[in-house]
Structures are given as C-alpha cells and as structure tokens.
Enzyme design. Structure first.
Site, PDB file in Angstrom:
ATOM      1  N   CYS A 162      20.786 -15.531 -34.811  1.00 53.83           N
ATOM      2  CA  CYS A 162      19.651 -14.617 -34.505  1.00 53.83           C
ATOM      3  C   CYS A 162      20.018 -13.197 -35.049  1.00 53.83           C
ATOM      4  O   CYS A 162      19.370 -12.219 -35.018  1.00 53.83           O
ATOM      5  CB  CYS A 162      19.129 -14.651 -33.016  1.00 53.83           C
ATOM      6  SG  CYS A 162      19.068 -16.378 -32.511  1.00 53.83           S
ATOM      7  N   HIS A 294      16.318  -6.719 -28.893  1.00 54.08           N
ATOM      8  CA  HIS A 294      16.666  -8.139 -29.208  1.00 54.08           C
ATOM      9  C   HIS A 294      15.393  -8.882 -28.502  1.00 54.08           C
ATOM     10  O   HIS A 294      14.440  -9.791 -29.031  1.00 54.08           O
ATOM     11  CB  HIS A 294      17.764  -8.847 -28.931  1.00 54.08           C
ATOM     12  CG  HIS A 294      17.894 -10.218 -29.616  1.00 54.08           C
ATOM     13  ND1 HIS A 294      18.172 -10.634 -30.925  1.00 54.08           N
ATOM     14  CD2 HIS A 294      18.277 -11.334 -28.920  1.00 54.08           C
ATOM     15  CE1 HIS A 294      17.962 -11.711 -31.000  1.00 54.08           C
ATOM     16  NE2 HIS A 294      18.454 -12.559 -29.977  1.00 54.08           N
ATOM     17  N   GLU A 305      20.232  -7.678 -21.796  1.00 55.09           N
ATOM     18  CA  GLU A 305      20.042  -6.386 -22.625  1.00 55.09           C
ATOM     19  C   GLU A 305      19.653  -5.324 -22.022  1.00 55.09           C
ATOM     20  O   GLU A 305      20.124  -4.136 -22.234  1.00 55.09           O
ATOM     21  CB  GLU A 305      18.991  -6.984 -23.693  1.00 55.09           C
ATOM     22  CG  GLU A 305      18.864  -5.947 -24.758  1.00 55.09           C
ATOM     23  CD  GLU A 305      17.837  -6.266 -25.941  1.00 55.09           C
ATOM     24  OE1 GLU A 305      18.024  -5.864 -27.039  1.00 55.09           O
ATOM     25  OE2 GLU A 305      17.150  -7.447 -25.669  1.00 55.09           O
ATOM     26  N   LYS A 326       8.891  -9.277 -30.900  1.00 55.52           N
ATOM     27  CA  LYS A 326       9.087 -10.821 -31.048  1.00 55.52           C
ATOM     28  C   LYS A 326       7.777 -11.377 -30.100  1.00 55.52           C
ATOM     29  O   LYS A 326       7.332 -12.467 -30.437  1.00 55.52           O
ATOM     30  CB  LYS A 326      10.253 -11.486 -30.206  1.00 55.52           C
ATOM     31  CG  LYS A 326      11.520 -11.462 -31.119  1.00 55.52           C
ATOM     32  CD  LYS A 326      12.769 -11.961 -30.513  1.00 55.52           C
ATOM     33  CE  LYS A 326      14.078 -11.779 -31.329  1.00 55.52           C
ATOM     34  NZ  LYS A 326      14.447 -10.498 -31.567  1.00 55.52           N
ATOM     35  N   HIS A 331      10.285 -15.128 -32.707  1.00 54.08           N
ATOM     36  CA  HIS A 331      11.653 -15.055 -32.781  1.00 54.08           C
ATOM     37  C   HIS A 331      11.661 -15.738 -34.294  1.00 54.08           C
ATOM     38  O   HIS A 331      12.044 -17.158 -34.154  1.00 54.08           O
ATOM     39  CB  HIS A 331      12.396 -15.727 -31.825  1.00 54.08           C
ATOM     40  CG  HIS A 331      13.728 -15.423 -31.906  1.00 54.08           C
ATOM     41  ND1 HIS A 331      14.438 -14.854 -33.025  1.00 54.08           N
ATOM     42  CD2 HIS A 331      14.797 -15.451 -31.007  1.00 54.08           C
ATOM     43  CE1 HIS A 331      15.825 -14.855 -32.673  1.00 54.08           C
ATOM     44  NE2 HIS A 331      16.117 -15.005 -31.524  1.00 54.08           N
ATOM     45  N   PHE A 390      23.457 -16.309 -30.856  1.00 59.85           N
ATOM     46  CA  PHE A 390      24.191 -17.342 -30.156  1.00 59.85           C
ATOM     47  C   PHE A 390      25.508 -17.307 -30.742  1.00 59.85           C
ATOM     48  O   PHE A 390      25.754 -16.954 -32.084  1.00 59.85           O
ATOM     49  CB  PHE A 390      23.538 -18.769 -30.540  1.00 59.85           C
ATOM     50  CG  PHE A 390      22.347 -19.235 -29.578  1.00 59.85           C
ATOM     51  CD1 PHE A 390      22.212 -18.666 -28.199  1.00 59.85           C
ATOM     52  CD2 PHE A 390      21.585 -20.418 -29.574  1.00 59.85           C
ATOM     53  CE1 PHE A 390      21.174 -18.805 -27.550  1.00 59.85           C
ATOM     54  CE2 PHE A 390      20.757 -20.694 -28.851  1.00 59.85           C
ATOM     55  CZ  PHE A 390      20.420 -19.963 -27.831  1.00 59.85           C
TER      56      PHE A 390
END
Length: 402
Positions: A162, A294, A305, A326, A331, A390
C-alpha cells in the site's frame, strides 16, 4: 540540492476518468463504493468495491494493444497521457535521455494472472498466450510508459504493497534531486478487483461488507478500489525556464520500516516517517495544515495513525485537518497514494480539503479533526501524504504550494 515540482497530473479511478472529474467528486464528497461487477462475484463473501465502472478498453486501445496491456497497465497509460499533456513536455533526444519512469504497483497484472489460472486449472487448457508474462509482470506498466513517451533514463517499478506509490514518487524525486534526471513520470497503478484479488483479501478478515468509514467508531473495515495516478515531476529550474505551470513542490520524503510485524502497524514507524519527511523538506510543524491520511477504515490503522499524528505534532495536532479519501475511492493498494496526492494538490491549489465521508460517530481514539462528510475551505500552504503498508513499510511525502 535541486528542487522538484509537479507539472502534470493524471488519473483513472472510481471517482472519475481524469483529474478535474476526480477533484470535483472529492469536493462534493461523493462515495464511489458499490456492488462489484466481476466474474463469480456471487462466490465472494465481500461483494463491494470502488470499481472503475463503464470502462471499455476497446474505446482507448486497439486489439494489438489490448493483447499486451493488463487492466493496470491501461489505467497507467491513460493517466500518464493526461499528465504529460498537462505538462506540455515533448521528449526529444536530449530530454528523453534525462527522463524516466518510477511506478508503484503491488499486484501488477493480477487480472491476467486470474484469467490464466482459470484457463489452466479450471478449464484444463495446456497452453496460454505467449504474452502472458510480459502482460502480468510488475514492470509492464513502467515499461510501456517509457516506450510510449520515449523516456530513456532510469525506469523501474516499486512494489511495497500500500506504500508503493509514495515510495515510487519519493524515488523519482530523489533521482531528480541527485541530478540523474530532469523529468520523471511517477505514481502508481493497481487493478486488483478480480475474483482472485478480492478472495485473497477476504482471507485477512479486514474487509467491510457495507462501506469504508475511516476514523469512525462504527468502522467495519477497508474497501478495495482500483485505478492509477500519474504525475510529471520536473526539476524546478527546468520547469521555470520553460514557463511551466507548477502544481506543487515535492519538498520532502521519508521512508521507514517498522521491522516488527508483517501486518500490524507500528506507531513509532509512522512517527519516524512523518518526522523524516518534515526534516527532509525543511518544514516546520506549524507550516502543515493538512494531512492526507492513510486512513484505511480498520481499527489497527486508524488508531495507530491518529496516535502517531498526535505524538509528532503535539499540541499543534488540534489545529490540523486530517482526512482519508479512501472513504470515497476505496483502497487502491499500490496506486492509492498517487490517487490521494490529487487531494493534496486540490488543498494546495484551491484551498479545498477533501472530506472523510461516511463518518457517523466519534471515536475517542481518533480525536483529531478528520473533516467529516463535507469538504472544507482553508488556506493550505503545506501538507503531508501518508502511506503505511503491510510489512511495516512507510513512506510520507511533504508538499508545498508554489
């Protein structure tokens, strides 16, 4: 150290087939998440996504090109055409040698893989098309961009899940800063909304069945999207001498690794990335008025976050605006940071902060100004764009108005 500016932007995503349409949808707070229209959707537990609807590849590419171009490559080429056209650049021999491509993607030609696994394992075919490998490889889109615009400088693909787009943009910026290129096409593209792509994400049990609600107490998970965002990055003096319209300055970038867990995010890793981007840009904390988060809509990301932002900015965090687009375009994995950068350009150029839509109820662990549901007018001279992937791979961009 050379300065780097953006002189062209292009996109294809669920909100729109170009930048103006996408930014208008962001201003309106439109959510493009809906029922998936893909093969075997009835076999999926998760049947929603932010899909590029009504897309007809034959309207954009001829039969010979379609044989070579996976859906993610098609998106990248269309977005790049818009970006290059806006930049006004033509790549003759001298400039071509000092121009290149750094593109982010996570899955690459996942639709091609899906189709050909079906052909071999489900349908029992013993042969596949000879162009399957050139079509599915992760560097296919970058290669076709370089060929389409005669870009003969450094060209490669970044795959960090991502964070791929932000890593790619950061690498493109670094090449220009170091004097190895004058112009770079960069950003990201992803097309994972096929049966195998969605089924794989189902296994993580982080997917929402209704919609994406980042930073909301009633969040239910992330929603996949698809699309591309491509930008022309240019050395400042090169752009100034030709009178280019500079959309923003890419002032800084930082990349960190959590080095802790393959899927769970680390507050410290995110903090170090934001602090590093500010330091690299020579940007004071009180300059930053907006952060494009994010913001996946998972509890693990949202709470981590928000805690990281609060720790980095301290008492100043209360005056920050932080939103996740998003919630509108889904996403888009390896392409998501690039699409989200369009919200940063809108904030810097127009003074409009894109909202976090679908928000219902305050989460005490996300007690920041997340610009709920409606866009907001504000004067923005500097902003950050966060991407946390990830593997604990983080990339944060710092941008300034020009």
């Amino acid at each position: 150290m050379k300065r780097v500016v953006i002189t062209g932007a292009g996109t294809v995503n669920a909100l729109g087939m170009d930048v103006p349409t996408t930014q208008e949808a962001m201003r309106a707070g439109r959510c493009a998440i809906g029922e998936l229209d893909i093969r075997d959707a009835d076999r999926l537990a998760i049947r929603i996504g932010a899909q590029v609807r009504g897309y007809d590849e034959a309207a954009h590419f001829n039969r010979q090109q379609i044989v070579l171009f996976d859906r993610y490559t098609q998106f990248a080429l269309l977005a790049a055409a818009e970006a290059v056209a806006q930049s006004g650049l033509t790549f003759g021999d001298d400039l071509a040698a000092r121009s290149g491509v750094v593109l982010g993607t996570s899955g690459g030609g996942l639709n091609t893989q899906d189709e050909n696994y079906r052909a071999v394992y489900q349908e029992g075919k013993n042969r596949v098309h000879p162009f399957v490998v050139p079509r599915l490889m992760n560097n296919a889109a970058a290669a076709h961009l370089s060929m389409e615009w005669n870009l003969r400088g450094p060209s490669f693909t970044v795959a960090t899940a991502c964070a791929s787009s932000n890593h790619a943009i950061g690498q493109a910026m670094a090449l220009i800063r170091a004097g190895q290129a004058d112009v770079m096409l960069t950003g990201g593209s992803e097309a994972m909304l096929c049966f195998g792509g969605v089924k794989a994400w189902e296994g993580l049990r982080v997917m929402s069945r209704d919609t994406c609600r980042p930073f909301c107490a009633t969040r239910s998970g992330m929603v996949q999207g698809e699309g591309a965002g491509i930008f022309v990055l240019e050395e400042y003096d090169h752009a100034r001498k030709r009178g280019a319209d500079m959309l923003a300055e890419v002032a800084g970038c930082a990349m960190t690794s959590d080095a802790s867990d393959i899927v769970m995010p680390s507050r410290q890793g995110a903090e170090r990335a934001m602090e590093g981007a500010l330091r690299d840009a020579g940007m004071a904390r009180d300059e930053v008025a907006y952060i494009n988060a994010h913001g996946t809509g998972t509890a693990a990301n949202d709470k981590t976050e928000c805690a990281a932002v609060a720790h980095v900015f301290g008492p100043q965090a209360d005056r920050l605006m932080i939103s996740s687009t998003k919630s509108m375009h889904g996403h888009c994995i390896g392409g998501t940071g690039a699409i989200e950068l369009l919200a940063c350009l809108m904030a810097l150029r127009e003074g409009v902060v894109a909202p976090t839509v679908n928000w219902q109820e305050r989460d005490p662990d996300c007690a920041l100004d997340i610009v709920p549901n409606e866009a907001r007018r504000a004067r923005i001279s500097a902003c950050l764009s966060n991407a946390f992937a990830f593997g604990g791979m983080n990339a944060v961009l710092a941008l300034r108005a020009v």
